[in-house]
Design an enzyme around this catalytic site. Structure first.
Site, PDB file in Angstrom:
ATOM      1  CG  ASN A   1      43.778 -21.470  20.191  1.00  0.00           C
ATOM      2  OD1 ASN A   1      43.342 -20.409  19.727  1.00  0.00           O
ATOM      3  ND2 ASN A   1      44.007 -21.632  21.474  1.00  0.00           N
TER       4      ASN A   1
ATOM      5  CE  LYS B   1      47.759 -10.934  11.779  1.00  0.00           C
ATOM      6  NZ  LYS B   1      47.726 -12.390  11.503  1.00  0.00           N
TER       7      LYS B   1
ATOM      8  CD  GLU C   1      40.292 -12.423  26.748  1.00  0.00           C
ATOM      9  OE1 GLU C   1      40.730 -13.336  27.456  1.00  0.00           O
ATOM     10  OE2 GLU C   1      39.323 -11.716  27.072  1.00  0.00           O
TER      11      GLU C   1
ATOM     12  CB  CYS D   1      44.423 -19.769  26.228  1.00  0.00           C
ATOM     13  SG  CYS D   1      42.656 -19.516  26.128  1.00  0.00           S
TER      14      CYS D   1
ATOM     15  CD  GLU E   1      49.914 -20.744  26.862  1.00  0.00           C
ATOM     16  OE1 GLU E   1      48.684 -20.822  26.831  1.00  0.00           O
ATOM     17  OE2 GLU E   1      50.550 -20.003  26.100  1.00  0.00           O
TER      18      GLU E   1
HETATM   19  P1  NAP Z   1      50.615 -15.407  18.562  1.00  0.00           P
HETATM   20  O1  NAP Z   1      51.864 -15.895  17.911  1.00  0.00           O
HETATM   21  O2  NAP Z   1      50.728 -14.307  19.556  1.00  0.00           O
HETATM   22  O3  NAP Z   1      49.647 -14.971  17.360  1.00  0.00           O
HETATM   23  C1  NAP Z   1      48.375 -14.414  17.583  1.00  0.00           C
HETATM   24  C2  NAP Z   1      48.069 -13.431  16.445  1.00  0.00           C
HETATM   25  O4  NAP Z   1      49.030 -12.359  16.472  1.00  0.00           O
HETATM   26  C3  NAP Z   1      48.183 -14.062  15.065  1.00  0.00           C
HETATM   27  O5  NAP Z   1      47.218 -13.466  14.231  1.00  0.00           O
HETATM   28  C4  NAP Z   1      49.596 -13.670  14.644  1.00  0.00           C
HETATM   29  O6  NAP Z   1      49.783 -13.685  13.258  1.00  0.00           O
HETATM   30  C5  NAP Z   1      49.666 -12.267  15.213  1.00  0.00           C
HETATM   31  N1  NAP Z   1      51.034 -11.798  15.381  1.00  0.00           N
HETATM   32  C6  NAP Z   1      52.152 -12.530  15.582  1.00  0.00           C
HETATM   33  N2  NAP Z   1      53.234 -11.710  15.712  1.00  0.00           N
HETATM   34  C7  NAP Z   1      52.772 -10.435  15.592  1.00  0.00           C
HETATM   35  C8  NAP Z   1      53.396  -9.143  15.664  1.00  0.00           C
HETATM   36  N3  NAP Z   1      54.696  -8.995  15.890  1.00  0.00           N
HETATM   37  N4  NAP Z   1      52.618  -8.059  15.511  1.00  0.00           N
HETATM   38  C9  NAP Z   1      51.299  -8.197  15.314  1.00  0.00           C
HETATM   39  N5  NAP Z   1      50.644  -9.374  15.232  1.00  0.00           N
HETATM   40  C10 NAP Z   1      51.382 -10.485  15.388  1.00  0.00           C
HETATM   41  O7  NAP Z   1      49.832 -16.571  19.295  1.00  0.00           O
HETATM   42  P2  NAP Z   1      49.472 -18.010  18.700  1.00  0.00           P
HETATM   43  O8  NAP Z   1      50.679 -18.870  18.833  1.00  0.00           O
HETATM   44  O9  NAP Z   1      48.841 -17.888  17.352  1.00  0.00           O
HETATM   45  O10 NAP Z   1      48.319 -18.475  19.701  1.00  0.00           O
HETATM   46  C11 NAP Z   1      48.565 -19.196  20.855  1.00  0.00           C
HETATM   47  C12 NAP Z   1      48.557 -18.277  22.061  1.00  0.00           C
HETATM   48  O11 NAP Z   1      47.276 -17.670  22.190  1.00  0.00           O
HETATM   49  C13 NAP Z   1      48.779 -19.041  23.339  1.00  0.00           C
HETATM   50  O12 NAP Z   1      49.633 -18.323  24.177  1.00  0.00           O
HETATM   51  C14 NAP Z   1      47.375 -19.093  23.947  1.00  0.00           C
HETATM   52  O13 NAP Z   1      47.371 -19.244  25.339  1.00  0.00           O
HETATM   53  C15 NAP Z   1      46.824 -17.781  23.519  1.00  0.00           C
HETATM   54  N6  NAP Z   1      45.356 -17.795  23.571  1.00  0.00           N
HETATM   55  C16 NAP Z   1      44.747 -17.060  24.542  1.00  0.00           C
HETATM   56  C17 NAP Z   1      43.362 -17.065  24.640  1.00  0.00           C
HETATM   57  C18 NAP Z   1      42.675 -16.266  25.687  1.00  0.00           C
HETATM   58  O14 NAP Z   1      41.471 -16.073  25.579  1.00  0.00           O
HETATM   59  N7  NAP Z   1      43.349 -15.767  26.714  1.00  0.00           N
HETATM   60  C19 NAP Z   1      42.606 -17.829  23.738  1.00  0.00           C
HETATM   61  C20 NAP Z   1      43.260 -18.576  22.769  1.00  0.00           C
HETATM   62  C21 NAP Z   1      44.648 -18.540  22.694  1.00  0.00           C
HETATM   63  P3  NAP Z   1      50.456 -15.008  12.572  1.00  0.00           P
HETATM   64  O15 NAP Z   1      49.532 -16.128  12.808  1.00  0.00           O
HETATM   65  O16 NAP Z   1      50.561 -14.671  11.145  1.00  0.00           O
HETATM   66  O17 NAP Z   1      51.789 -15.198  13.248  1.00  0.00           O
END
Ligand code: NAP
Length: 497
Positions: free
Chosen positions: A159, A182, A260, A294, A395
């Site tokens: 994002n 990554k 995070e 987020c 969310e």
């Molecule tokens: P996500 O599915 O958890 O993915 C985040 C990262 O983890 C990506 O690089 C993803 O790779 C990787 N990943 C996915 N499955 C994995 C696994 N089993 N093992 C290791 N790595 C893995 O989250 P998203 O959908 O991209 O992002 C949205 C989320 O991020 C929302 O929940 C949002 O609230 C949160 N967020 C939090 C903050 C904060 O500061 N608290 C800031 C921004 C976003 P791939 O892309 O290849 O799947």
């Protein structure tokens, strides 16, 4: 082509490992598409375990020299990187908008936001002070020094493809750590362009390594880092389920963790609020990046006395939002990141309506001349939302505002805290006693008080409860990448006397 780059070589399509641009060891490739149209416009490596190991080998080999580099020199390299990011703001902004979909003005803004963390941590690098402890017994000198944790693995979401990477890599490098990283499958190109600029800034070989992988192979890459005892820290931004998985799997080598994770932010408007300011605050907090942040308000609570007026004013503003591709001048809401994201929004709105919510504005996918792609959703306001609805429990990550009417302060505090998440909360009130009471009562890491725009490099960003732990930015941010070492020197007083 409105989002083409003036410096074409900033669009890198290979991994960066040990200062070499390289394909995945097994040659696999991953397409990158434009969320505005779903058209593929680039290919990057789809890396696997061998690439992940090569990155750790390089980071570990580079660690002794990098941690021994004087902090001032590390700071100078970061400042050069910062200057290059600013010099290429337009190209980086276009790359962000192209692969992530946010309007170009927001893409450009994200570059400045990302750069602000690089500058901040360049300055903090030289201030990693230790302590001298007054000794409790005679004959000793007791000191505390700060050391880099070692090799850091950074895993980031789609994002904010520039800001999330910068918020992790800048403090790690400032602290004297080396990095394997990554980016998300959907947005690898911004990370690779930032890496190219870090290379140009003169970062030594192996200090920063960038490995790109598909969603299918993300776990293969990250599992190598989780199991490798040389990786001493995982810093992750993303969803709570993946964060919990990383916490479990890193236990085998007891790594330091910064997580995070997801949020479910409440936004509360009390009867005594400045209603126009509250509407402005909600627009800023909710609709940045099309609601895909987020910290964006996920549940909006409005007190009975001002509910109808607030809904009326908000609906006018939301109906006027311009939806369109990132490249179109005037776009305020771009496409969602992919079809799965739009499906989730559609499911949340349908669920809310089936449980009694009413659609005031929007409430449908958009397909028109200006939004000629599959991933657009109309900015939406719902009233009559309640705690049973999917949009209150998860969310939504889209441009949907579900509004719940409430009566008392105690009732709304209980509702706001009734979630496993604890990242951000917002409220609007002009009663100074209430301001302090509600600030104390909200169970989140960040509270916006009569303010919708919260993030800044000088502030600690992070959550509590299942939104994770660790803080990014601020003077607390460097500590997450350092460990504390206590030195105790005996003074051998007997011999001296
Ligand atoms: P996500 O599915 O958890 O993915 C985040 C990262 O983890 C990506 O690089 C993803 O790779 C990787 N990943 C996915 N499955 C994995 C696994 N089993 N093992 C290791 N790595 C893995 O989250 P998203 O959908 O991209 O992002 C949205 C989320 O991020 C929302 O929940 C949002 O609230 C949160 N967020 C939090 C903050 C904060 O500061 N608290 C800031 C921004 C976003 P791939 O892309 O290849 O799947």
């Amino acid at each position: 082509m409105p989002l083409s780059l003036t410096r074409a070589d900033l669009q890198r399509t290979q991994n960066f490992i040990n200062a070499r641009w390289s394909d995945a060891a097994d040659g696999r490739r991953l397409p990158v598409s434009d969320p505005a149209s779903d058209a593929v416009f680039a290919e990057v490596p789809d890396s696997g375990a061998a690439d992940a190991r090569a990155a750790v080998d390089a980071a570990q080999a580079a660690l002794p020299a990098w941690r021994a580099t004087p902090a001032k020199q590390r700071a100078q390299l970061l400042k050069r990187w910062h200057a290059l990011i600013l010099a290429h703001q337009e190209d980086l902004g276009r790359l962000i908008s192209r692969e992530q979909g946010k309007p170009l003005a927001e893409g450009r803004g994200e570059v400045l936001y990302a750069a602000s963390y690089v500058e901040w941590f360049a300055e903090e690098a030289t201030r990693a002070y230790g302590d001298v402890i007054p000794e409790p017994v005679r004959g000793r000198k007791m000191l505390v020094v700060k050391e880099p944790v070692g090799v850091v693995a950074a895993i980031t979401p789609w994002n904010f493809p520039a800001a999330m990477i910068a918020r992790k890599i800048a403090p790690a490098l400032a602290a004297g750590c080396t990095v394997v990283a990554k980016p998300a499958e959907d947005t690898p190109l911004t990370s690779l362009a930032l890496t190219r600029l870090a290379e140009e800034a003169g970062l030594p070989a192996g200090v920063l390594n960038m490995v790109v992988a598909s969603r299918e192979r993300a776990a293969e890459v990250v599992d190598v880092w989780l199991a490798d005892g040389r990786v001493r820290k995982i810093t992750f931004t993303g969803s709570t389920p993946v964060g919990k998985h990383l916490a479990r799997e890193s236990a085998g080598t007891l790594k330091k963790l910064s997580l995070e994770l997801g949020g479910n932010a409440p936004f509360i408007v009390f009867d005594d609020a400045d209603i126009d300011a509250a509407v402005e605050g909600l627009m800023a907090a909710k609709f940045r990046n099309g609601g895909q942040t987020c910290v964006c308000p996920n549940r909006v609570f409005v007190q009975r006395g001002v509910h109808d007026l607030f809904v009326e004013k908000l609906a006018l503003r939301v109906a006027a939002l311009v939806v369109g591709p990132a490249s179109a001048p005037g776009s305020q809401i771009g496409p969602m990141i992919n079809g799965r994201a739009v499906d989730k929004i559609e499911r949340h709105v349908a669920d809310a309506v089936s449980r009694g919510a009413s659609i005031v504005v929007g409430g449908r996918r958009l397909r028109s001349d200006s939004c000629d792609g599959p991933n657009y959703y109309a900015p939406t306001v719902l009233t009559g939302a309640d705690a049973s609805m999917a949009c209150s429990l998860e969310e939504t990550f889209g441009p949907v505002v579900p509004i719940t009417r409430f009566d008392s302060e105690a009732e709304v505090i209980a509702a706001a805290n009734d979630t496993p998440f604890g990242l951000a909360a917002y409220f609007y009130s002009r009663d100074i006693a209430r301001v302090w009471r509600v600030s104390d009562a909200l169970e989140t890491g960040i509270v916006g008080i009569n303010e919708g725009a919260l993030a800044a490099e000088a502030a600690p960003f992070g959550g509590i409860k299942e939104s994770g732990y660790g803080r990014e930015g601020s003077r607390y941010g460097l500590d997450d990448y350092m460990q504390t070492k206590y030195l105790c020197q005996g003074l051998n007083l007997g011999a001296a006397a």
